[in-house]
Design a protein around this motif. Structure first.
Motif, PDB file in Angstrom:
ATOM      1  N   PRO A 199       0.813  -1.223   0.000  1.00  0.00           N
ATOM      2  CA  PRO A 199       0.000   0.000   0.000  1.00  0.00           C
ATOM      3  C   PRO A 199       0.846   1.273   0.000  1.00  0.00           C
ATOM      4  O   PRO A 199       0.443   2.292  -0.570  1.00  0.00           O
ATOM      5  N   SER A 200       2.033   1.225   0.609  1.00  0.00           N
ATOM      6  CA  SER A 200       2.895   2.406   0.619  1.00  0.00           C
ATOM      7  C   SER A 200       3.317   2.781  -0.793  1.00  0.00           C
ATOM      8  O   SER A 200       3.218   3.945  -1.200  1.00  0.00           O
ATOM      9  N   VAL A 201       3.786   1.814  -1.547  1.00  0.00           N
ATOM     10  CA  VAL A 201       4.262   2.079  -2.905  1.00  0.00           C
ATOM     11  C   VAL A 201       3.099   2.414  -3.829  1.00  0.00           C
ATOM     12  O   VAL A 201       3.169   3.364  -4.623  1.00  0.00           O
ATOM     13  N   VAL A 202       2.022   1.666  -3.762  1.00  0.00           N
ATOM     14  CA  VAL A 202       0.877   1.923  -4.641  1.00  0.00           C
ATOM     15  C   VAL A 202       0.311   3.324  -4.390  1.00  0.00           C
ATOM     16  O   VAL A 202       0.051   4.091  -5.338  1.00  0.00           O
ATOM     17  N   CYS A 203       0.132   3.663  -3.114  1.00  0.00           N
ATOM     18  CA  CYS A 203      -0.412   4.985  -2.808  1.00  0.00           C
ATOM     19  C   CYS A 203       0.595   6.092  -3.120  1.00  0.00           C
ATOM     20  O   CYS A 203       0.233   7.149  -3.640  1.00  0.00           O
ATOM     21  N   GLY A 204       1.870   5.876  -2.786  1.00  0.00           N
ATOM     22  CA  GLY A 204       2.882   6.910  -2.997  1.00  0.00           C
ATOM     23  C   GLY A 204       3.171   7.183  -4.455  1.00  0.00           C
ATOM     24  O   GLY A 204       3.460   8.327  -4.831  1.00  0.00           O
ATOM     25  N   LEU A 226      -1.950   8.671  -4.789  1.00  0.00           N
ATOM     26  CA  LEU A 226      -1.938   9.982  -4.142  1.00  0.00           C
ATOM     27  C   LEU A 226      -1.329  11.131  -4.952  1.00  0.00           C
ATOM     28  O   LEU A 226      -1.581  12.296  -4.617  1.00  0.00           O
ATOM     29  N   PRO A 227      -0.516  10.914  -5.989  1.00  0.00           N
ATOM     30  CA  PRO A 227       0.053  12.079  -6.684  1.00  0.00           C
ATOM     31  C   PRO A 227      -0.984  13.032  -7.266  1.00  0.00           C
ATOM     32  O   PRO A 227      -0.763  14.237  -7.337  1.00  0.00           O
ATOM     33  N   SER A 228      -2.120  12.505  -7.672  1.00  0.00           N
ATOM     34  CA  SER A 228      -3.152  13.394  -8.217  1.00  0.00           C
ATOM     35  C   SER A 228      -3.897  14.161  -7.125  1.00  0.00           C
ATOM     36  O   SER A 228      -4.512  15.183  -7.385  1.00  0.00           O
ATOM     37  N   VAL A 229      -3.823  13.672  -5.902  1.00  0.00           N
ATOM     38  CA  VAL A 229      -4.545  14.296  -4.794  1.00  0.00           C
ATOM     39  C   VAL A 229      -3.626  15.209  -3.972  1.00  0.00           C
ATOM     40  O   VAL A 229      -3.992  16.318  -3.606  1.00  0.00           O
ATOM     41  N   ILE A 230      -2.401  14.743  -3.681  1.00  0.00           N
ATOM     42  CA  ILE A 230      -1.455  15.483  -2.840  1.00  0.00           C
ATOM     43  C   ILE A 230      -0.235  15.824  -3.697  1.00  0.00           C
ATOM     44  O   ILE A 230       0.479  14.919  -4.163  1.00  0.00           O
ATOM     45  N   TRP A 272       4.199  10.936   0.672  1.00  0.00           N
ATOM     46  CA  TRP A 272       4.832   9.715   1.172  1.00  0.00           C
ATOM     47  C   TRP A 272       4.552   9.491   2.661  1.00  0.00           C
ATOM     48  O   TRP A 272       4.520   8.354   3.124  1.00  0.00           O
ATOM     49  N   ALA A 273       4.324  10.560   3.417  1.00  0.00           N
ATOM     50  CA  ALA A 273       3.943  10.404   4.826  1.00  0.00           C
ATOM     51  C   ALA A 273       2.569   9.741   4.934  1.00  0.00           C
ATOM     52  O   ALA A 273       2.355   8.827   5.752  1.00  0.00           O
ATOM     53  N   VAL A 274       1.637  10.184   4.090  1.00  0.00           N
ATOM     54  CA  VAL A 274       0.297   9.593   4.102  1.00  0.00           C
ATOM     55  C   VAL A 274       0.355   8.152   3.594  1.00  0.00           C
ATOM     56  O   VAL A 274      -0.272   7.238   4.165  1.00  0.00           O
ATOM     57  N   ALA A 275       1.132   7.901   2.546  1.00  0.00           N
ATOM     58  CA  ALA A 275       1.263   6.541   2.008  1.00  0.00           C
ATOM     59  C   ALA A 275       1.892   5.615   3.042  1.00  0.00           C
ATOM     60  O   ALA A 275       1.472   4.457   3.201  1.00  0.00           O
ATOM     61  N   SER A 276       2.903   6.106   3.763  1.00  0.00           N
ATOM     62  CA  SER A 276       3.536   5.284   4.802  1.00  0.00           C
ATOM     63  C   SER A 276       2.579   5.009   5.956  1.00  0.00           C
ATOM     64  O   SER A 276       2.592   3.923   6.548  1.00  0.00           O
ATOM     65  N   ALA A 277       1.757   5.990   6.299  1.00  0.00           N
ATOM     66  CA  ALA A 277       0.772   5.782   7.363  1.00  0.00           C
ATOM     67  C   ALA A 277      -0.252   4.718   6.955  1.00  0.00           C
ATOM     68  O   ALA A 277      -0.637   3.865   7.773  1.00  0.00           O
TER      69      ALA A 277
END
Length: 157
Positions: A21-26, A30-34, A41-46
């Motif tokens: 989930p960290s890599v997929v989200c990061g 998430l790039p289109s949102v944040i 990457w902080a949100v993806a790591s969380a």
């Protein structure tokens, strides 16, 4: 699977549960949102840490559980409960005779008493049981003869 392999598997699942989930989200979600990479990457790591925490809970119960779930079967027994019954576990060399050899019938001697009718005891799987009168039960190989009848005039198979 041994206990050490269970712990190894649980650790691997936990690492994958964090990384995926960290890599997929990061990288993709998430790039289109944040826009800020540090925040993204902080949100993806969380998110990865939250999924990994669930994997840790599963992994601990998986690794600590016993390797077998069923109770071991009771040991096989050798039971000769009938009159003049014979039960042998293993290979046998010689003759087994449960009848008379030309003389009058002999009363049963020693051994286990016959089971009461109507109340059979449970016998573990794989047991050798000689439960009838003059029964012969064998688990193994025999070199010889097995005779279960009286022999007034000669051998009766």
């Amino acid at each position: 699977m041994t206990r050490s392999w269970r712990w190894f598997t649980a650790a691997g699942v936990t690492v994958l549960a964090f990384a995926t989930p960290s890599v997929v989200c990061g990288l993709w979600v998430l790039p289109s949102v944040i826009q800020d990479p540090g925040t993204r990457w902080a949100v993806a790591s969380a998110l990865g840490a939250a999924v990994a925490a669930l994997a840790v809970l599963w992994g601990q119960s998986f690794a600590a559980s016993p390797t077998t779930t069923a109770a071991p079967p009771p040991p096989a027994t050798v039971i000769a409960s009938g009159n003049r019954a014979v039960a042998v576990e293993g290979d046998m060399e010689g003759n087994i005779t449960t009848g008379n050899r030309g003389g009058p019938a002999m009363p049963p001697t020693g051994g286990q008493p016959p089971a009461a009718p109507g109340s059979p005891e449970p016998v573990p799987p794989g047991s050798v049981v000689g439960s009838g009168d003059r029964a012969a039960a064998l688990r193994g190989k025999i070199k010889g003869d097995v005779t279960t009848g009286d022999q007034p005039g000669g051998p009766t198979p």
